[in-house]
Design a protein around this motif. Structure first.
Motif, PDB file in Angstrom:
ATOM      1  N   THR A   1       9.033  -5.896 -10.393  1.00  0.00           N
ATOM      2  CA  THR A   1       9.703  -7.264 -11.255  1.00  0.00           C
ATOM      3  C   THR A   1       9.341  -8.399 -10.729  1.00  0.00           C
ATOM      4  N   LYS A   2       9.852  -8.834  -9.224  1.00  0.00           N
ATOM      5  CA  LYS A   2       9.271  -9.787  -8.896  1.00  0.00           C
ATOM      6  C   LYS A   2       7.976 -10.143  -8.894  1.00  0.00           C
ATOM      7  N   PHE A   3       6.961  -9.279  -8.498  1.00  0.00           N
ATOM      8  CA  PHE A   3       5.611  -9.508  -8.310  1.00  0.00           C
ATOM      9  C   PHE A   3       4.957  -9.812  -9.897  1.00  0.00           C
ATOM     10  N   ARG A   4       5.632  -9.196 -10.754  1.00  0.00           N
ATOM     11  CA  ARG A   4       5.274  -9.572 -12.200  1.00  0.00           C
ATOM     12  C   ARG A   4       5.584 -11.088 -12.409  1.00  0.00           C
ATOM     13  N   GLU A   5       7.033 -11.433 -12.022  1.00  0.00           N
ATOM     14  CA  GLU A   5       7.275 -12.812 -12.174  1.00  0.00           C
ATOM     15  C   GLU A   5       6.422 -13.724 -11.496  1.00  0.00           C
TER      16      GLU A   5
ATOM     17  N   LYS B   1      -0.365   2.750  -9.609  1.00  0.00           N
ATOM     18  CA  LYS B   1       0.158   1.898  -8.280  1.00  0.00           C
ATOM     19  C   LYS B   1      -0.382   0.407  -8.307  1.00  0.00           C
ATOM     20  N   LEU B   2      -1.706   0.321  -8.492  1.00  0.00           N
ATOM     21  CA  LEU B   2      -2.182  -1.258  -8.042  1.00  0.00           C
ATOM     22  C   LEU B   2      -1.807  -2.145  -9.274  1.00  0.00           C
ATOM     23  N   PRO B   3      -1.897  -1.512 -10.470  1.00  0.00           N
ATOM     24  CA  PRO B   3      -1.538  -2.896 -11.763  1.00  0.00           C
ATOM     25  C   PRO B   3       0.016  -3.077 -11.572  1.00  0.00           C
ATOM     26  N   LEU B   4       0.988  -1.990 -11.253  1.00  0.00           N
ATOM     27  CA  LEU B   4       2.352  -2.391 -10.992  1.00  0.00           C
ATOM     28  C   LEU B   4       2.651  -3.123  -9.629  1.00  0.00           C
ATOM     29  N   GLU B   5       1.912  -2.895  -8.836  1.00  0.00           N
ATOM     30  CA  GLU B   5       2.305  -3.386  -7.254  1.00  0.00           C
ATOM     31  C   GLU B   5       1.527  -4.740  -7.176  1.00  0.00           C
TER      32      GLU B   5
ATOM     33  N   PRO C   1       6.475  -4.272 -16.011  1.00  0.00           N
ATOM     34  CA  PRO C   1       7.084  -3.139 -15.377  1.00  0.00           C
ATOM     35  C   PRO C   1       8.184  -2.687 -16.474  1.00  0.00           C
ATOM     36  N   GLU C   2       8.819  -3.495 -17.329  1.00  0.00           N
ATOM     37  CA  GLU C   2       9.551  -3.153 -18.372  1.00  0.00           C
ATOM     38  C   GLU C   2       8.866  -2.070 -19.387  1.00  0.00           C
ATOM     39  N   LYS C   3       7.530  -2.055 -19.434  1.00  0.00           N
ATOM     40  CA  LYS C   3       7.179  -1.274 -20.413  1.00  0.00           C
ATOM     41  C   LYS C   3       6.195   0.002 -19.709  1.00  0.00           C
TER      42      LYS C   3
ATOM     43  N   PHE D   1       5.109   5.193 -16.227  1.00  0.00           N
ATOM     44  CA  PHE D   1       4.797   5.757 -15.128  1.00  0.00           C
ATOM     45  C   PHE D   1       5.740   7.124 -14.389  1.00  0.00           C
ATOM     46  N   ILE D   2       7.132   6.848 -14.377  1.00  0.00           N
ATOM     47  CA  ILE D   2       8.116   7.718 -13.913  1.00  0.00           C
ATOM     48  C   ILE D   2       7.908   8.966 -14.551  1.00  0.00           C
ATOM     49  N   ALA D   3       7.707   8.927 -16.086  1.00  0.00           N
ATOM     50  CA  ALA D   3       7.703   9.967 -16.980  1.00  0.00           C
ATOM     51  C   ALA D   3       6.443  10.840 -16.651  1.00  0.00           C
ATOM     52  N   LYS D   4       5.489  10.314 -16.349  1.00  0.00           N
ATOM     53  CA  LYS D   4       4.146  11.040 -16.028  1.00  0.00           C
ATOM     54  C   LYS D   4       3.992  11.622 -14.610  1.00  0.00           C
ATOM     55  N   LEU D   5       4.812  10.837 -13.598  1.00  0.00           N
ATOM     56  CA  LEU D   5       4.956  11.524 -12.229  1.00  0.00           C
ATOM     57  C   LEU D   5       5.967  12.559 -12.489  1.00  0.00           C
ATOM     58  N   LYS D   6       7.087  12.730 -13.328  1.00  0.00           N
ATOM     59  CA  LYS D   6       7.994  13.780 -13.512  1.00  0.00           C
ATOM     60  C   LYS D   6       7.016  14.931 -13.981  1.00  0.00           C
TER      61      LYS D   6
END
Length: 519
Positions: A272-276, A472-476, A482-484, A489-494
């Motif tokens: 979230t901070k990186f997005r800001e 990973k790269l787009p989020l990080e 990240p809100e969307k 990402f978490i759902a696909k990981l599970k």
């Protein structure tokens, strides 16, 4: 191994095959951001632990990866090494370099065909699988007989970190065996905007520095990735990634409870901070797809700062690589974890027919200064000259420089004990004492010595890794919201099976703790 930490550095040199990383160059001047390091720094006397020469002369083959395997001076180096090894351990050495891009394929073929290998470089990223495939010899007995110099130089804190199921199958090179994380910044812009480097203690403090630079330098975004195909979290870590980040140990402790990093509140807060920062214009616009090196971005005036693993000499190292003076600031404590220690190691393959001789020579790589510097720098008078009045400091001979020297083996972090290596004139002559202190001061992860075996969950591991590669790269890098995207990402990981991986890692960690109660 070094930076490439060096971690980072870990299929050596294949990412210039960690050989980020892992570690630093002979003079502390690697060519990639970040790094890893730590050892006792008290090398044994030259030849310690070696038996007096007797019996039949033996020849051993020493196999290691190189970016370029064309080394015209290798026969001369071998001959000089053999003068020492013949006299001390009645053994001669054949140096065998393999292209880093072909390292895994070629060494696997050598194992299959039972080709001669007596000593070989062992990357931490491949270590547990090599042990599982019975490719390496257990070294404990040989270390006890012929490895005093190795044990003394690596130190009691780290010699047993590579232990698997009660045995040591490889020994770490002496280099940076721990890491802290922080930021590297261009000094010209630090000075221009009166940035108080000492006052930067948190990510918010760093964000204020980015804001100041962005306000004055409107033609570029100040924050760039730590490397091609790397995210900000590849250069900034506050957890033990337990080898692969698929199940981590927060704060290097967390009462030894493994958690899913990507589902954690810490991860959400970071992305979230990186997005800001991205939305504020602080981040390189194409950070998630950028193919320009970090150093080129700084050199061409298209960046100000990046996250990196920090160690002694890092500012000089990165500044030389970038072609511009930089300053480094730690943001996390110095921590030793399994990955920082095992990033660069040496082992004896099961193919070896001369195991005692191999261990005796390996001991010389950790205790004999002449052998270390022949491997690192070449032959005195031809490839380097000692600087008068400065013990352990060298320079290039008259008419020779780094570009024209006929022997260039910048792998001091790999070849045994880097703390015995000379330093190049103009660098920090006290770098190895500082690195020794850095290693000794390092805190230890609660899981130091634990290595995860993904074999029981290899199907899930492959599927989850593919999902991570996608997100990973787009989020990080802040490139997506990240809100969307994070819930997706978490759902696909599970769906891919990350919970099963975390559970298996927890099971193995619990078993490791029972077998290592001192932890």
């Amino acid at each position: 191994m070094s930076k490439k930490n060096t971690a980072a550095a870990s299929l050596l040199l294949a990412t210039a095959v960690a050989l980020s990383a892992c570690g630093g160059n002979n003079d502390g001047n690697n060519a990639a951001p970040g790094g890893s390091s730590a050892a006792s720094g008290n090398p044994a006397p030259s030849g310690s632990g070696s038996a007096a020469p007797s019996g039949k002369m033996e020849e051993i083959t020493v196999t290691f990866p190189m970016i370029s395997t064309v080394i015209p001076q290798m026969p001369a180096i071998e001959a000089a090494i053999n003068k020492i090894s013949q006299a001390k351990i009645n053994t001669t050495v054949k140096l065998k370099a393999i292209s880093s891009g072909e390292w895994v394929q070629q060494t696997n073929l050598m194992f299959t065909s039972n080709e001669t290998m007596d000593l070989m470089y062992v990357s931490g990223g491949l270590y547990s699988s090599m042990v599982a495939k019975n490719q390496l010899v257990a070294l404990d007995e040989l270390l006890g007989q012929y490895g005093d110099g190795i044990k003394s130089s690596v130190g009691a804190d780290y010699i047993n970190v590579p232990k698997i199921k009660g045995a040591v199958y490889a020994v770490p090179s002496v280099r940076d065996l721990a890491s802290s994380y922080g930021v590297i910044m261009r000094k010209d812009l630090v000075d221009k905007y009166n940035i108080d480097v000492d006052a930067i203690k948190t990510l918010d403090d760093f964000g204020a520095a980015l804001k100041a630079v962005k306000a004055g330098e409107t033609n570029f975004a100040p924050l760039v990735p730590p490397g091609v195909n790397m995210s900000f979290l590849d250069g900034f870590m506050t957890y033990d990634n337990l080898g692969d980040s698929l199940g981590v140990l927060p704060n290097y402790d967390n009462d030894l409870k493994v958690v899913d990093l990507y589902e954690s509140e810490e991860y959400k807060a970071l992305v979230t901070k990186f997005r800001e920062w991205y939305q504020d214009g602080y981040v390189l616009k194409d950070a998630s797809t950028n193919k320009t090196s970090t150093f080129e971005l700084l050199r061409s005036g298209k960046g100000f700062a990046y996250f990196a693993a920090i160690k002694p000499g890092i500012a000089e190292q990165e500044g030389k690589a970038a072609g511009t003076e930089v300053v480094a600031k730690e943001l996390t404590p110095v921590i030793a974890r399994t990955g920082t220690v095992t990033g660069a190691m040496w082992g004896i393959p099961v193919n070896s027919k001369h195991r005692e001789a191999a261990m005796k020579f390996l001991n010389l790589m950790y205790s004999d200064k002449d052998i270390v510097n022949l491997l690192d720098w070449g032959i005195e008078g031809e490839h380097y000259a000692k600087v008068e009045g400065q013990d352990g400091v060298i320079k290039y001979p008259d008419g020779v420089d780094a570009a024209s020297t006929t022997y260039n083996m910048p792998l001091g972090w790999m070849f045994g004990n880097q703390f015995l290596s000379y330093t190049m004139e103009g660098g920090d002559a006290d770098i190895w004492n500082k690195m020794d202190a850095f290693n000794k001061a390092a805190q230890h992860s609660k899981a130091l010595g634990f290595a995860f075996d993904a074999t029981p969950v290899k199907t899930e591991f492959a599927a989850v890794s593919n999902v991570v590669t996608q997100y990973k790269l787009p989020l990080e890098t802040g490139s997506v919201d990240p809100e969307k995207v994070l819930p997706e990402f978490i759902a696909k990981l599970k769906s891919a099976g990350i919970d099963k991986i975390v559970a298996e890692k927890q099971k193995q960690l619990d078993e490791w703790v029972k077998a290592n109660p001192a932890q």
